[in-house]
Enzyme design. Structure first.
Site, short mmCIF file in Angstrom:
data_model
loop_
_atom_site.label_atom_id
_atom_site.label_comp_id
_atom_site.label_asym_id
_atom_site.label_seq_id
_atom_site.Cartn_x
_atom_site.Cartn_y
_atom_site.Cartn_z
N HIS A 18 0.82 -1.21 0.00
CA HIS A 18 0.00 0.00 0.00
C HIS A 18 0.85 1.26 0.00
O HIS A 18 2.05 1.24 0.26
CB HIS A 18 -0.98 0.01 1.18
CG HIS A 18 -0.32 0.09 2.54
ND1 HIS A 18 -0.06 1.29 3.16
CD2 HIS A 18 0.09 -0.88 3.39
CE1 HIS A 18 0.49 1.06 4.35
NE2 HIS A 18 0.59 -0.25 4.52
N CYS A 22 2.51 -4.99 6.99
CA CYS A 22 2.26 -4.72 5.57
C CYS A 22 3.46 -3.98 4.97
O CYS A 22 4.31 -3.46 5.68
CB CYS A 22 0.99 -3.89 5.41
SG CYS A 22 -0.51 -4.81 5.77
#
Length: 529
Positions: A432, A451
């Site tokens: 992301h 992440c």
């Protein structure tokens, strides 16, 4: 009438006999094992008691398929296998694991061995070869037993079929070579191992500095630093060494820093000293554990794939073995490690919402709310109860905290930034954007909760969507300005690999990275114990 009855009885008898024959044939076929190998004429019979001592079902089945006869009558094939096992250290493996000394003793006396010792030699050679093949294709250790957050499929290999193919081959050495990992990083690791082994033995004392050293400084540690730089070939040898941090040494330090992923800004700090304090043996161990890891990784990465090296904080896009683009990344910190896995990139989400995961909720969000309810407003996080109703920050109750759902709306301040890229995995991690793009300028980028944050993600997204009409950079920007969440399928077949390696070589230069998750030393100890 009697004749008719006699004919019926005779016919029934013939059919019954035929059925018994067929039944016997089926039983016989089941009892005969599938033959992998047809032993050569000079083969000798093996007493099965010699096999039982190995306690190896795969090995037993192999010789069952040969009808318990020896298979390594060829002097040439034995020689090739012994040479491979002897140089297994080039693959980061340990020749002692393959009983090389005992095999060489057998080979030396092979012309005079009796039938029992010939059988023992044959079995030991097969056993060692199968173990070597297993280690080449899947590593000496199983990562699934070592780590909870390593989700890699075992590389498929049928040992008996593989040995059979090797036996039948006229190019045995080539076939064994084909079993080794073929990725460029693995090959560069082998070069790195060979390169570092050419360095002389030298016992350095640990360097210590009390303050940072800048260009033109005079410091008593500089002489020892210069010796270390000369040893690692970043600085040319000198007849005399001075304690001055001169221009030539500055350039050498910058080369050393670049090879180790440090800030190559000429300043000698603790991080540079820490890397200089690594001994030759420690670096050899580091290369060996990375060779082991690459045996765990997929043999085929895919025709087009994205690969992330966690300790290097780098994403690389590869197509047909050519690197098309690279991006800086931010990965999980040591307490919230980014997992190691292989998957496929399947979907892009523009203007994503962010649902706070349990770990971040427990360790970050709840403590922040307890300090100030305005945290939720400032962070643009909405709370939903189990019925989907919005809960006011001022009605929030600690006793109900874990039953609520916390969702951050799309926008500039969203933790996921403007885009996220999804790949199926059991850890609920993804790629992301970020609302802290300044973090990409940091050297140590193990900062996330697992992440992976990607620098310049819109350029990567445009490439992955591969639709110049509907999803060029201009159309993507327009979509983002709407601030509405939109899901777009990635139609290209792009594999995705999150991996971990801390050493390699490039243009005959040794490259190292910090072992940010402290895995190297422990893995080496497990390999050698």
């Amino acid at each position: 009438m009697m004749n008719k009855l006699f004919l019926i009885l005779l016919l029934y008898s013939v059919i019954s006999c035929k059925k018994e024959e067929l039944k016997s044939e089926v039983i016989l076929k089941k009892e005969i094992p599938n033959s992998y190998v047809i032993p050569e004429s000079k083969s000798i019979r093996i007493d099965t008691t010699l096999l039982t001592s190995f306690n190896d079902k795969t090995l037993f089945n192999f010789y069952k398929s040969t009808e318990y006869k020896t298979v390594w009558q060829s002097d040439e094939k034995r020689k090739i296998i012994l040479e491979e096992l002897l140089k297994s250290d080039e693959e980061g493996l340990n020749p002692e694991d393959y009983k090389v000394k005992k095999l060489l003793e057998f080979e030396k006396k092979s012309a005079t061995l009796d039938t029992i010792d010939l059988a023992k030699y044959d079995i030991l050679l097969t056993s060692s070869l199968e173990k070597y093949i297993s280690h080449l294709t899947n590593g000496a250790l199983n990562p699934r037993r070592l780590y909870k957050n390593w989700d890699l499929k075992e590389n498929d290999i049928n040992l008996n079929e593989t040995v059979t193919q090797l036996l039948k081959s006229d190019s045995l050495a080539y076939k064994i070579e084909q079993l080794k990992p073929s990725h460029i990083v693995y090959k560069r690791l082998k070069k790195a191992l060979k390169l570092i082994q050419s360095f002389p033995k030298y016992n350095f004392k640990n360097l210590k500095i009390t303050e940072r050293i800048s260009p033109n400084d005079t410091n008593r540690s500089i002489i020892d630093i210069k010796k270390r730089l000369i040893y690692w070939k970043d600085l040319l040898p000198k007849d005399t060494l001075t304690p001055i941090y001169d221009e030539e040494t500055v350039m050498a330090v910058k080369r050393f820093q670049a090879r180790h992923g440090l800030a190559h800004d000429e300043i000698i700090r603790e991080a540079t000293i820490a890397s200089l304090n690594f001994s030759k043996e420690q670096r050899i161990h580091q290369i060996i554990v990375n060779l082991e890891r690459w045996k765990w990784y997929p043999k085929e990465m895919g025709k087009e794939y994205v690969i992330i090296n966690i300790p290097d904080y780098r994403l690389t896009l590869v197509k047909d073995k050519d690197t098309l683009r690279t991006h800086r990344v931010i990965v999980g910190r040591a307490k919230r490690k980014t997992p190691i896995l292989s998957s496929k990139l399947i979907q892009v989400v523009f203007n994503p919402t962010w649902t706070v995961p349990p770990t971040i909720l427990r360790e970050d969000v709840i403590p922040a709310i307890l300090k100030s309810r305005s945290y939720l407003i400032n962070s643009n996080i909405k709370i939903y109860d189990s019925d989907g109703r919005i809960v006011s920050p001022y009605e929030w109750q600690l006793s109900q905290a874990k039953s609520y759902r916390y969702v951050q709306n799309p926008g500039t301040f969203n933790s996921l930034g403007m885009v996220k890229i999804i790949f199926p995995n059991r850890f609920s991690v993804y790629l992301h954007d970020t609302n802290h793009r300044d973090y990409f300028d940091k050297i140590d980028r193990s900062l996330s909760s697992g992440c992976v944050r990607v620098d310049n993600p819109l350029e990567l997204t445009e490439y992955l969507l591969n639709d110049p009409v509907n999803w060029n950079l201009e159309k993507i920007t327009t979509t983002l300005q709407n601030e509405k969440t939109k899901f777009v399928k990635i139609k290209k077949d792009v594999s995705f690999h999150l991996l971990y390696w801390t050493a390699w070589s490039d243009n005959n230069k040794l490259i190292f990275r910090d072992d940010i998750y402290n895995l190297d030393v422990d893995l080496y100890n497990k390999l050698r114990n």
